[in-house]
Design a protein around this motif. Structure first.
Motif, PDB file in Angstrom:
ATOM      1  N   PRO A 139       0.963  -1.175   0.079  1.00  0.00           N
ATOM      2  CA  PRO A 139      -0.093  -0.013   0.071  1.00  0.00           C
ATOM      3  C   PRO A 139       0.840   1.314  -0.093  1.00  0.00           C
ATOM      4  CG  PRO A 139      -0.677  -1.584   1.757  1.00  0.00           C
ATOM      5  CD  PRO A 139       0.792  -1.975   1.133  1.00  0.00           C
ATOM      6  N   THR A 140       0.523   2.233  -0.690  1.00  0.00           N
ATOM      7  CA  THR A 140       1.084   3.676  -0.757  1.00  0.00           C
ATOM      8  C   THR A 140       0.525   4.247   0.610  1.00  0.00           C
ATOM      9  OG1 THR A 140       1.384   3.757  -2.995  1.00  0.00           O
ATOM     10  CG2 THR A 140       1.341   5.681  -1.844  1.00  0.00           C
ATOM     11  N   TRP A 141       1.219   4.568   1.605  1.00  0.00           N
ATOM     12  CA  TRP A 141       0.750   5.145   2.643  1.00  0.00           C
ATOM     13  C   TRP A 141       0.945   6.575   2.867  1.00  0.00           C
ATOM     14  CZ3 TRP A 141      -2.335   2.313   5.015  1.00  0.00           C
ATOM     15  CH2 TRP A 141      -2.200   0.831   5.225  1.00  0.00           C
ATOM     16  N   ASP A 142       1.895   7.333   1.895  1.00  0.00           N
ATOM     17  CA  ASP A 142       2.463   8.645   2.404  1.00  0.00           C
ATOM     18  C   ASP A 142       1.944   9.749   1.400  1.00  0.00           C
ATOM     19  OD1 ASP A 142       4.062   7.596   0.470  1.00  0.00           O
ATOM     20  OD2 ASP A 142       5.969   8.306   1.182  1.00  0.00           O
ATOM     21  N   HIS A 143       1.523   9.133   0.338  1.00  0.00           N
ATOM     22  CA  HIS A 143       1.058  10.208  -0.650  1.00  0.00           C
ATOM     23  C   HIS A 143      -0.118   9.755  -1.555  1.00  0.00           C
ATOM     24  CE1 HIS A 143       4.132   8.056  -2.864  1.00  0.00           C
ATOM     25  NE2 HIS A 143       3.223   8.183  -3.948  1.00  0.00           N
ATOM     26  N   CYS A 144      -0.674  10.491  -2.339  1.00  0.00           N
ATOM     27  CA  CYS A 144      -1.879  10.151  -3.170  1.00  0.00           C
ATOM     28  C   CYS A 144      -1.434   9.274  -4.307  1.00  0.00           C
ATOM     29  CB  CYS A 144      -2.489  11.355  -3.622  1.00  0.00           C
ATOM     30  SG  CYS A 144      -4.111  11.017  -4.838  1.00  0.00           S
ATOM     31  N   ILE A 146      -2.759   9.020  -6.989  1.00  0.00           N
ATOM     32  CA  ILE A 146      -3.293   9.579  -8.264  1.00  0.00           C
ATOM     33  C   ILE A 146      -2.295  10.485  -8.659  1.00  0.00           C
ATOM     34  CG2 ILE A 146      -4.899  10.486  -9.454  1.00  0.00           C
ATOM     35  CD1 ILE A 146      -5.329   7.770  -8.905  1.00  0.00           C
ATOM     36  N   CYS A 147      -2.055  11.422  -7.784  1.00  0.00           N
ATOM     37  CA  CYS A 147      -1.431  12.706  -8.135  1.00  0.00           C
ATOM     38  C   CYS A 147       0.061  12.962  -7.267  1.00  0.00           C
ATOM     39  CB  CYS A 147      -2.347  14.015  -7.911  1.00  0.00           C
ATOM     40  SG  CYS A 147      -2.717  14.374  -6.202  1.00  0.00           S
ATOM     41  N   GLY A 148       0.115  11.963  -6.359  1.00  0.00           N
ATOM     42  CA  GLY A 148       1.288  12.285  -5.741  1.00  0.00           C
ATOM     43  C   GLY A 148       1.435  13.243  -4.498  1.00  0.00           C
ATOM     44  N   ARG A 149       0.273  14.128  -4.411  1.00  0.00           N
ATOM     45  CA  ARG A 149       0.271  15.040  -3.270  1.00  0.00           C
ATOM     46  C   ARG A 149       0.319  14.182  -2.056  1.00  0.00           C
ATOM     47  NH1 ARG A 149      -3.160  20.359  -4.790  1.00  0.00           N
ATOM     48  NH2 ARG A 149      -2.111  21.017  -3.034  1.00  0.00           N
ATOM     49  N   ASP A 150       0.841  15.079  -0.787  1.00  0.00           N
ATOM     50  CA  ASP A 150       0.791  14.664   0.545  1.00  0.00           C
ATOM     51  C   ASP A 150       0.601  15.713   1.318  1.00  0.00           C
ATOM     52  OD1 ASP A 150       3.227  16.460   0.257  1.00  0.00           O
ATOM     53  OD2 ASP A 150       4.599  14.716   0.974  1.00  0.00           O
ATOM     54  N   CYS A 165      -5.820  11.591  -2.099  1.00  0.00           N
ATOM     55  CA  CYS A 165      -6.113  12.868  -1.410  1.00  0.00           C
ATOM     56  C   CYS A 165      -7.438  13.280  -1.686  1.00  0.00           C
ATOM     57  CB  CYS A 165      -4.865  13.966  -2.211  1.00  0.00           C
ATOM     58  SG  CYS A 165      -5.281  14.471  -3.800  1.00  0.00           S
ATOM     59  N   ARG A 166      -7.616  14.557  -0.977  1.00  0.00           N
ATOM     60  CA  ARG A 166      -9.053  15.123  -0.947  1.00  0.00           C
ATOM     61  C   ARG A 166      -9.536  15.181  -2.343  1.00  0.00           C
ATOM     62  NH1 ARG A 166      -9.429  19.982   2.511  1.00  0.00           N
ATOM     63  NH2 ARG A 166      -8.114  20.853   1.037  1.00  0.00           N
ATOM     64  N   ASN A 167      -8.693  15.735  -3.353  1.00  0.00           N
ATOM     65  CA  ASN A 167      -9.100  15.945  -4.606  1.00  0.00           C
ATOM     66  C   ASN A 167      -9.540  14.780  -5.506  1.00  0.00           C
ATOM     67  OD1 ASN A 167      -8.440  18.643  -4.326  1.00  0.00           O
ATOM     68  ND2 ASN A 167      -6.518  18.398  -5.422  1.00  0.00           N
ATOM     69  N   HIS A 168      -9.225  13.508  -4.853  1.00  0.00           N
ATOM     70  CA  HIS A 168      -9.653  12.373  -5.791  1.00  0.00           C
ATOM     71  C   HIS A 168     -10.380  11.340  -4.927  1.00  0.00           C
ATOM     72  CE1 HIS A 168      -5.970  13.754  -7.780  1.00  0.00           C
ATOM     73  NE2 HIS A 168      -6.634  13.508  -8.983  1.00  0.00           N
ATOM     74  N   TRP A 169     -10.956  11.774  -3.786  1.00  0.00           N
ATOM     75  CA  TRP A 169     -11.901  11.096  -3.193  1.00  0.00           C
ATOM     76  C   TRP A 169     -12.994  10.480  -3.846  1.00  0.00           C
ATOM     77  CZ3 TRP A 169     -12.008  14.192   2.232  1.00  0.00           C
ATOM     78  CH2 TRP A 169     -10.817  13.816   2.744  1.00  0.00           C
TER      79      TRP A 169
END
Length: 249
Positions: A139-144, A146-150, A165-169
């Motif tokens: 699992p990727t825990w530290d960033h989105c 989709i876009c990599g934002r943290d 991230c919130r932009n991709h919920w």
């Protein structure tokens, strides 16, 4: 790690070793009265063992020195249950007879901390989260994913195998709806070196959410169904029923 009967007087003893990872050893006459290594091969015992290794036949333990039992683990039902599950998880993650690198020290530190009295669930959660990669789940825990934002609020998505991230919920209506505290601790536990910590304190509600996330991943993505894990879940139900009964009284 565990032991089982073998013939009338002998035992097979599974150990986690620093050289070849998990390995099964034959101990002759281990059930005989007065056996000299009786205490050395009890579950939850650590020390130095000398014997012979075989790739295609039984390996043997001949003698042991400087052995000590994790007393609090051996005598406390909750610590015993979590330590048993932790070792079963390690046994499932690694093949017998192969080096597991730094994992030996991480597992040894986990058992030491549980025996010292630190939170057995959280210590086990550290091992659970970090072992996922051994089961082919990362699992990727530290960033989105989709876009990599943290820098935005994150939430875990099983569908996407990590944080959104919130932009991709909007991409996953079945995301886990985690609060920031739970996300923070999941990120921390996934990289925590247990050899460098002295205390852990997480509130009960966050602990339940952390466990729920890891249980969901292990149930759905790993598909592991260990007897020791079922016992922990049953133990949690007993505790909840006891609390409910006390509330009714």
């Amino acid at each position: 790690m565990f032991r089982r009967d073998y013939r009338e007087r002998d035992l097979l003893v599974k150990m986690l070793t620093d050289k070849i990872g998990p390995a099964m050893f034959f101990v002759k006459d281990a059930k005989k009265r007065g056996f000299r290594m009786q205490s050395d091969i009890l579950p939850f015992t650590h020390g130095t063992y000398i014997g012979s290794l075989s790739n295609d036949q039984l390996s043997f333990i001949n003698t042991a020195s400087e052995t000590h039992q994790y007393q609090r683990i051996a005598t406390d039902i909750s610590r015993n249950a979590y330590a048993t599950y932790l070792l079963a998880l390690v046994d499932a993650a690694f093949p017998d007879g192969r080096s597991i690198g730094g994992w030996f020290n991480q597992v040894a530190a986990a058992l030491d901390l549980i025996n010292q009295g630190l939170d057995e669930q959280i210590i086990t959660n550290v091992i659970e989260s970090q072992l996922l990669i051994q089961f082919g789940v990362a699992p990727t825990w530290d960033h989105c994913v989709i876009c990599g934002r943290d820098d935005l609020p994150l939430d875990f998505s099983e569908q996407y195998g990590g944080m959104l991230c919130r932009n991709h919920w909007h991409l996953d209506d079945h995301r886990m709806f985690l609060d920031r505290r739970t996300v923070y601790y999941l990120q921390r536990l996934s990289t925590l070196n247990l050899q460098k910590i002295q205390r852990i304190q997480i509130n009960a509600a966050t602990k339940r959410r952390i466990q729920s996330v890891l249980d969901t991943i292990y149930d759905d993505s790993v598909g592991l169904n260990l007897k020791s894990k079922r016992f922990i879940r049953q133990m949690a139900k007993w505790e909840q029923n006891l609390k409910n009964n006390q509330s009714d009284d």
